[in-house]
Design a protein around this motif. Sequence first.
Motif, PDB file in Angstrom:
ATOM      1  N   THR A   1       7.420 105.586  45.459  1.00  0.00           N
ATOM      2  CA  THR A   1       7.934 104.892  46.639  1.00  0.00           C
ATOM      3  C   THR A   1       8.495 105.876  47.649  1.00  0.00           C
ATOM      4  O   THR A   1       8.256 105.758  48.855  1.00  0.00           O
ATOM      5  CB  THR A   1       9.001 103.861  46.244  1.00  0.00           C
TER       6      THR A   1
ATOM      7  N   ASN B   1       8.649 105.117  54.171  1.00  0.00           N
ATOM      8  CA  ASN B   1       9.861 104.930  53.362  1.00  0.00           C
ATOM      9  C   ASN B   1      10.957 105.803  53.953  1.00  0.00           C
ATOM     10  O   ASN B   1      10.771 106.996  54.163  1.00  0.00           O
ATOM     11  CB  ASN B   1       9.617 105.315  51.899  1.00  0.00           C
TER      12      ASN B   1
ATOM     13  N   HIS C   1       4.123  98.730  50.733  1.00  0.00           N
ATOM     14  CA  HIS C   1       4.944  98.989  49.550  1.00  0.00           C
ATOM     15  C   HIS C   1       4.752  97.893  48.499  1.00  0.00           C
ATOM     16  O   HIS C   1       4.445  98.184  47.344  1.00  0.00           O
ATOM     17  CB  HIS C   1       6.421  99.103  49.951  1.00  0.00           C
TER      18      HIS C   1
END
Length: 112
Positions: free
Chosen positions: A29, A35, A64
């Motif tokens: 992630t 992000n 995501h």
Amino acid sequence: MIFIVVKFPVKPEYVDAWPDKVAPFTRATRAEPGNLWFEWSRSLEEPNTYVLVEAFQDDAAEAHVTSEHFSAALKTMRPMVTRTPEIVSTTIEGATGWSRMGELQIDQTPPG
């Protein structure tokens, strides 16, 4: 900016292993385009609860939640939690990151 906080109530037998179990999800992630941050903490009041604070650029959240690592993480987490995690997810218009706290300003100028 999309700002998300999730509380994960972890079964006692998994609480110490949780950071290692979610580490692949965390790394993947953090490497996603868009992000802004993805940070885990452990609750002081509920030691079996991990709190995830994450943020994404407005156009990055869908990628995501549809990613392979997100799906894999859900499968990893499901048997380790005691109930459905609680979430706050909101869009903060115009925000791009952290701001400095106005009520507690600390002078960072070195003495001299």
